[in-house]
Every structure is written in structure tokens, then in C-alpha cells.
Design a protein around this motif. Structure first.
Motif, mmCIF file in Angstrom:
data_model
loop_
_atom_site.group_PDB
_atom_site.id
_atom_site.type_symbol
_atom_site.label_atom_id
_atom_site.label_comp_id
_atom_site.label_asym_id
_atom_site.label_seq_id
_atom_site.Cartn_x
_atom_site.Cartn_y
_atom_site.Cartn_z
ATOM 1 N N PRO A 180 14.086 11.732 -34.795
ATOM 2 C CA PRO A 180 13.052 12.175 -33.846
ATOM 3 C C PRO A 180 12.457 13.537 -34.202
ATOM 4 C CG PRO A 180 14.880 11.189 -32.658
ATOM 5 C CD PRO A 180 15.309 11.278 -34.099
ATOM 6 N N GLY A 181 13.287 14.449 -34.707
ATOM 7 C CA GLY A 181 12.804 15.777 -35.049
ATOM 8 C C GLY A 181 11.785 15.807 -36.166
ATOM 9 N N HIS A 182 11.685 14.718 -36.945
ATOM 10 C CA HIS A 182 10.641 14.645 -37.968
ATOM 11 C C HIS A 182 9.255 14.439 -37.363
ATOM 12 C CE1 HIS A 182 14.012 13.280 -40.803
ATOM 13 N NE2 HIS A 182 13.582 14.434 -41.271
ATOM 14 N N LEU A 183 9.202 13.908 -36.140
ATOM 15 C CA LEU A 183 7.928 13.569 -35.513
ATOM 16 C C LEU A 183 7.593 14.438 -34.313
ATOM 17 C CD1 LEU A 183 8.127 9.659 -35.608
ATOM 18 C CD2 LEU A 183 7.238 11.226 -37.344
ATOM 19 N N LEU A 184 8.601 15.045 -33.688
ATOM 20 C CA LEU A 184 8.373 15.906 -32.534
ATOM 21 C C LEU A 184 7.981 17.310 -32.988
ATOM 22 C CD1 LEU A 184 11.436 14.828 -30.361
ATOM 23 C CD2 LEU A 184 9.028 14.294 -29.905
ATOM 24 N N GLN A 185 7.016 17.884 -32.310
ATOM 25 C CA GLN A 185 6.613 19.255 -32.616
ATOM 26 C C GLN A 185 7.594 20.254 -32.002
ATOM 27 O OE1 GLN A 185 4.498 20.037 -34.695
ATOM 28 N NE2 GLN A 185 2.806 18.551 -34.736
ATOM 29 N N PRO A 186 7.760 21.424 -32.638
ATOM 30 C CA PRO A 186 7.045 21.906 -33.819
ATOM 31 C C PRO A 186 7.645 21.468 -35.160
ATOM 32 C CG PRO A 186 8.433 23.644 -32.988
ATOM 33 C CD PRO A 186 8.582 22.491 -32.020
ATOM 34 N N GLY A 187 8.776 20.747 -35.102
ATOM 35 C CA GLY A 187 9.401 20.327 -36.349
ATOM 36 C C GLY A 187 8.480 19.511 -37.230
ATOM 37 N N LYS A 393 10.876 17.189 -25.404
ATOM 38 C CA LYS A 393 9.727 16.434 -24.904
ATOM 39 C C LYS A 393 10.080 14.959 -24.760
ATOM 40 C CE LYS A 393 4.821 15.561 -25.671
ATOM 41 N NZ LYS A 393 3.612 15.869 -26.457
ATOM 42 N N LEU A 394 10.838 14.425 -25.707
ATOM 43 C CA LEU A 394 11.244 13.029 -25.632
ATOM 44 C C LEU A 394 12.081 12.768 -24.385
ATOM 45 C CD1 LEU A 394 11.570 10.186 -26.791
ATOM 46 C CD2 LEU A 394 13.437 11.066 -28.229
ATOM 47 N N GLU A 395 13.030 13.637 -24.120
ATOM 48 C CA GLU A 395 13.895 13.454 -22.963
ATOM 49 C C GLU A 395 13.107 13.618 -21.662
ATOM 50 O OE1 GLU A 395 17.086 12.435 -20.769
ATOM 51 O OE2 GLU A 395 16.821 12.264 -22.952
ATOM 52 N N ARG A 396 12.168 14.551 -21.626
ATOM 53 C CA ARG A 396 11.360 14.733 -20.416
ATOM 54 C C ARG A 396 10.525 13.490 -20.129
ATOM 55 N NH1 ARG A 396 7.502 18.318 -20.711
ATOM 56 N NH2 ARG A 396 7.626 18.780 -22.935
ATOM 57 N N ALA A 397 9.925 12.923 -21.181
ATOM 58 C CA ALA A 397 9.111 11.718 -20.996
ATOM 59 C C ALA A 397 9.962 10.557 -20.496
ATOM 60 C CB ALA A 397 8.422 11.363 -22.305
ATOM 61 N N ARG A 398 11.150 10.412 -21.046
ATOM 62 C CA ARG A 398 12.034 9.328 -20.602
ATOM 63 C C ARG A 398 12.454 9.504 -19.147
ATOM 64 N NH1 ARG A 398 16.088 8.637 -25.856
ATOM 65 N NH2 ARG A 398 15.379 6.536 -26.404
ATOM 66 N N ARG A 399 12.822 10.727 -18.783
ATOM 67 C CA ARG A 399 13.223 10.972 -17.403
ATOM 68 C C ARG A 399 12.073 10.691 -16.438
ATOM 69 N NH1 ARG A 399 16.306 16.851 -17.988
ATOM 70 N NH2 ARG A 399 18.084 16.145 -19.247
ATOM 71 N N ALA A 400 10.865 11.117 -16.827
ATOM 72 C CA ALA A 400 9.714 10.925 -15.949
ATOM 73 C C ALA A 400 9.386 9.443 -15.786
ATOM 74 C CB ALA A 400 8.511 11.671 -16.519
ATOM 75 N N ALA A 401 9.445 8.682 -16.869
ATOM 76 C CA ALA A 401 9.156 7.250 -16.787
ATOM 77 C C ALA A 401 10.160 6.554 -15.875
ATOM 78 C CB ALA A 401 9.177 6.632 -18.186
ATOM 79 N N ALA A 402 11.428 6.936 -15.996
ATOM 80 C CA ALA A 402 12.449 6.339 -15.134
ATOM 81 C C ALA A 402 12.224 6.705 -13.676
ATOM 82 C CB ALA A 402 13.836 6.790 -15.595
ATOM 83 N N LEU A 403 11.841 7.955 -13.428
ATOM 84 C CA LEU A 403 11.640 8.410 -12.051
ATOM 85 C C LEU A 403 10.441 7.714 -11.408
ATOM 86 C CD1 LEU A 403 11.785 12.119 -10.920
ATOM 87 C CD2 LEU A 403 10.037 10.585 -10.043
ATOM 88 N N ILE A 404 9.359 7.561 -12.163
ATOM 89 C CA ILE A 404 8.128 7.029 -11.607
ATOM 90 C C ILE A 404 8.112 5.506 -11.625
ATOM 91 C CG2 ILE A 404 6.601 6.833 -13.624
ATOM 92 C CD1 ILE A 404 5.747 8.706 -10.389
#
Length: 498
Positions: A180-187, A393-404
Motif C-alpha cells: 500500500p505504501g507504494h501507492l499512498l501519498q506521500p510515499g 488514509k486507507l484506514e480512514r476510508a475503510r472506517r468511513a465506508a463501514a460507518l456510513i
């Protein structure tokens, strides 16, 4: 297309070794892959510096140095630490190196034409500091091109975060699969060109890695969603391709909705209707031809429109206004149980009320996609665990999708599409030129158009994000949002091969 976390990659290695492949053999293959890329990047007579760290990443560097030296290349190996402190396979690789080992130092790096960064891999667990940071800063100051092994030293392989300081590479060689770190910014911006090397771990080991990385994360691309993409046949016509309804704001605030409607039509929706307050109908009529118009002043008007079951997708948000009235329109659209795309004002109207929005979506069992940028995300999910500062960011998106309870597209340079069950895709097929007014409205329209044709929310969102990025890459400088729908015929023609 599937990514492996750092822990999942450890499982791959462990399973391959348990199955009879020696760890040192895996390291030899990895080192040879690094050497091949170094030979491709450096001119034949160029001096190459191999910087080795104290772990297995350094072991890969020892192998690369040996292979390059055997091929007649000018190689120097500098080690951060002592050879006597190396352990396991790294010690075995060092024992096979017959050249000199020089203590790593930032001095004189500028006399080399390529630096192979084999200092710290994707599993770096702490910030880089002290002598290691001084060394990395010296490499960066030298301006010498860097070939990174696994990740540029200082990049967290799971999150893309910078652990104190990180090198900028022109190319990164990683093994088996991207992390994941190859595609997530800023990495992502530090990696340069990404090259994945196969090192013979075998299918069983790869499956063990996938099992350790559930739910799955993918690199977004046609291999992920292409088989589900709508294709026409001899029996196709406008009524088989769906009918998207786009809600427009009042007069003088209609442009965003028109962008979304145009995008939905261009991506293949059979019919698109723009619904607006009566005062805005002349303004929209002056700009539209193939897109139909209907008056819609109130939630009751929308409820009446949706008695037509042919309207199978609703796009709400662009230019709609931040208000209680917008919340009511969303509630009506959600209760109708149609496909639903929520963007911009439809999200901000629920500022701090994510549970309320989730209840609306659940009530109508809507197949919904939310498309916030970071600001809209922070407003909608304020006060929830989705905005935790220590989460990637990946974890935040996953948590938000589960919540909503819906598919969520968290936009940006590393747009993430996440589902309530944790599946996710990270998009790197994009360009900064998409950072222009109205670009997100077009993306919302593309998703709506694909939903109307029967794609499921995750696949529709992933496809739209990729097509949107492809259009941006094709246009480049000077891009404005109006250009994007008009690029869709070329993008789709090349993708579909027709």
C-alpha cells in the motif's frame, strides 16, 4: 492488482521457506533483480554505490553488489553498521561478497552515478534519526539518482508515511507484489517508477500472503473492474442503458450539475435528466440538448419524479446548496432505493451527522457511492473514528465506508475506493491537472452513469476513478473540467478496443 501489507509479505516469505525454498535463495533472486535494474539505469562505465543497511534489505544489496561486480561493473559497497552484526540470510549474503565493505558516510557520494538504496525496507518500524538520517540527507543533497530496494528508505510500506526522512528514488524495485505504501501519498511520490520482481515464492506462498491481507486492497485498474464494465450488443438501446437523474441547484448555481449530467451521458447512460427549480430551467435549457429537463422545487417534487421506476440512479450534491432542504432531498432519494451518488453539498449538508446519513441510506437500502474530498470528508465524519489523526488514509476510508454503510471514494492524488466490508482500491492512474474546479462533479457523473448501466457500486466507482484519471492524463496542461466528458469517447474506445 492485489497489494500485500508488510505483514502479509512476511507470511509469503515464511510460507515459501517452510515449503522448501531457502531464504538465502529468495534473497539471491531479489538481489539479482535489483542488479538488473541498476544495469539498466546506469551507463556501462558508471560507478555505482550500494548502500546496505543492517537487515534483509541490506542482504539484497550485498547480492546486487556481487552480481554487478561479476558483470564487470564498477561497484562500491558501503554498510551502515558492522558486518559482524548481520544475522541470518543477510549474513549469508554478506559472506558471498568478496569485495571491500566501507562504513557508510555521506562524504563523496557525488562521485557516483547511481546509488542503490538497500538501507531500510518496507517494514521500517520507527523514524529514521541519528547517523542514518545524516546519511540519507547526504544522499539527497548529492543529487545522484537513487534506485530503491523495496521502498525508498524512510517510507512506511503500509501507509506511505515518511518516517522522519525519506529518499527520492527514480525507480523502486519491490518483490512479489506492491505494498500500500507504494501507492499512498506521500510515499508514492518518493518511489519513482515502480518495478515488481518475481522471486519464485510460488503460488501457495502468495495465497498465504493474501489470506493475511484480508480484506483485500487492490491497485485500481481495468483488471479489477473490466469484466463488469457495460458493453453493448445488437439488442442494446437507450432504455437498456439506464436513466440517471441529476439534481441541479438554483439559477446561477447550475454548472456543476450540468458537468455531472454530461459525464453520465458520455460514459454510456441511455438517458439523463437534469431536475432543477423552475427558475433555473431556462439557464439549463440554454446549455443542454441531449439531456432532458424536469422541474423539481421540493422533496415532494423529487418523490413524485421517482415514481418513474425507469429513473434508476440519482446524483445529488454538485451546486445543490448546503441546507436542510438538501438533506431532505437526499433522504427522499435514499428512501427510493435507487442507485445514489452523493457529492459536494449533499455531503456537507450532513456536517457532523454521518450517523443520520447512514440511517437514511439503510432505510431505503440504497446502493450508494459517496465522493468526498478531504475537506468534505472531515466535515461529514467529524467526531467519528474515521477522522482519527493516527490512521492512514486507507484506514480512514475503510472506517468511513463501514460507518456510513456505502461505498466511499476518498479523493486526492491517491484516491481510495472503499466498501463497508473493507475491500479497497488505491488509484495511481491520475495527474495533478485534475485538480481544477468541477473535476469532482465530472467524476460523480461518471459513477452515476456507470451505476445506471448496472455496474455495482465498488466496480462503478473504481472504473470511474480510472477513466477520469485517464482522461486527465491524455489532456495534460490546460485541462478544465468541461474537457473531461468530451475525452470519454477516446478513453472508452481505447479501453474497449473498438
Amino acid at each position: 492488482m492485489r497489494l500485500l501489507t508488510v505483514e502479509a509479505m512476511r507470511r509469503v516469505d515464511a510460507t515459501a521457506i517452510a515449503g522448501g525454498t531457502a531464504g538465502l535463495d529468495l534473497m539471491r533472486r531479489a538481489g539479482r533483480a535489483v542488479a538488473e535494474r541498476a544495469e539498466a539505469l546506469a551507463p556501462p562505465d558508471a560507478p555505482i554505490l550500494i548502500l546496505c543497511g543492517p537487515g534483509n534489505n541490506g542482504g539484497d544489496g550485498f547480492v546486487a553488489a556481487r552480481v554487478l561486480a561479476d558483470a564487470g561493473r564498477k561497484v562500491e559497497l558501503h554498510l551502515l553498521g558492522e558486518v559482524s552484526d548481520l544475522k541470518g540470510d543477510a549474513a549469508g549474503a554478506a559472506a558471498e561478497w568478496t569485495g571491500s565493505v566501507v562504513p557508510a558516510s555521506p562524504a563523496d557520494i557525488g562521485r557516483f552515478e547511481l546509488v542503490v538504496d538497500a538501507l531500510f525496507g518496507a517494514g521500517l518500524a520507527r523514524d529514521i534519526e541519528g547517523a542514518a538520517r545524516v546519511l540519507l540527507e547526504g544522499v539527497a543533497a548529492s543529487g545522484v539518482p537513487v534506485l530503491a530496494v523495496d521502498v525508498p528508505s524512510g517510507v512506511d510500506g503500509d501507509t506511505g508515511a515518511i518516517r522522519g526522512f525519506a529518499l527520492q528514488a527514480v525507480e523502486t524495485v519491490t518483490f512479489v507484489a506492491l505494498k500500500p505504501g507504494h501507492l499512498l501519498q506521500p510515499g508514492r511520490s518518493r518511489c519513482g517508477h515502480l518495478h515488481v520482481a518475481r522471486i519464485g515464492t510460488g503460488t501457495a506462498a502468495l495465497e498465504a500472503g493474501y489470506a493475511a491481507a484480508e480484506p483485500p486492497v487492490f491497485r485500481n485498474g481495468p483488471d479489477l473492474w473490466g469484466p463488469a464494465f457495460p458493453r453493448l450488443d445488437a439488442g442494446s438501446h437507450k432504455y437498456t442503458r439506464g436513466h440517471a437523474l441529476v439534481l441541479s441547484g438554483p439559477a446561477y448555481r447550475t454548472g456543476a450539475a450540468r458537468l455531472g449530467a454530461r459525464a453520465a451521458l458520455r460514459v454510456g447512460a441511455g438517458l439523463v435528466t437534469l431536475a432543477s427549480p423552475a427558475s433555473a430551467l431556462p439557464e439549463n435549457a440554454a446549455q443542454l440538448t441531449a439531456i432532458m429537463l424536469r422541474p423539481c422545487e421540493t422533496p415532494d417534487d423529487l418523490d413524485d419524479l421517482l415514481t418513474d421506476e425507469r429513473l434508476n440512479v440519482v446524483l445529488a450534491g454538485p451546486g445543490l446548496g448546503v441546507s436542510a432542504g438538501t438533506r431532505d432531498l437526499v433522504a427522499v432519494a435514499a428512501a427510493a432505493g435507487r442507485g445514489l451518488v452523493l457529492d459536494a453539498d449533499a455531503l456537507t449538508s450532513f456536517r457532523g451527522q454521518a450517523p443520520l446519513l447512514a440511517s437514511h441510506l439503510a432505510e431505503g437500502d440504497a446502493s450508494a457511492v459517496l465522493t468526498p474530498h478531504e475537506g468534505e470528508f472531515a466535515r461529514l465524519f467529524s467526531g467519528t473514528e474515521a477522522v482519527a489523526a493516527d490512521a492512514s488514509k486507507l484506514e480512514r476510508a475503510r472506517r468511513a465506508a463501514a460507518l456510513i454503510g456505502a461505498t466511499l471514494v476518498l479523493k486526492g492524488a491517491d484516491t481510495i475506493v472503499a466498501t463497508p466490508d473493507g475491500r479497497a482500491a488505491i488509484n495511481d492512474h491520475s495527474t495533478p491537472y485534475l485538480g481544477t474546479a468541477g473535476s469532482g462533479d465530472v467524476l460523480a457523473g461518471l459513477i452515476a452513469g456507470l451505476l445506471s448501466q448496472g455496474m455495482l457500486p465498488f466496480e462503478a466507482a473504481c472504473a470511474a476513478v480510472w477513466l477520469h484519471g485517464d482522461a486527465g492524463l491524455r489532456h495534460g496542461p490546460g485541462l478544465i473540467a468541461e474537457d473531461l466528458p468530451e475525452l470519454m469517447p477516446t478513453v472508452l474506445r481505447d479501453f474497449l478496443g473498438s
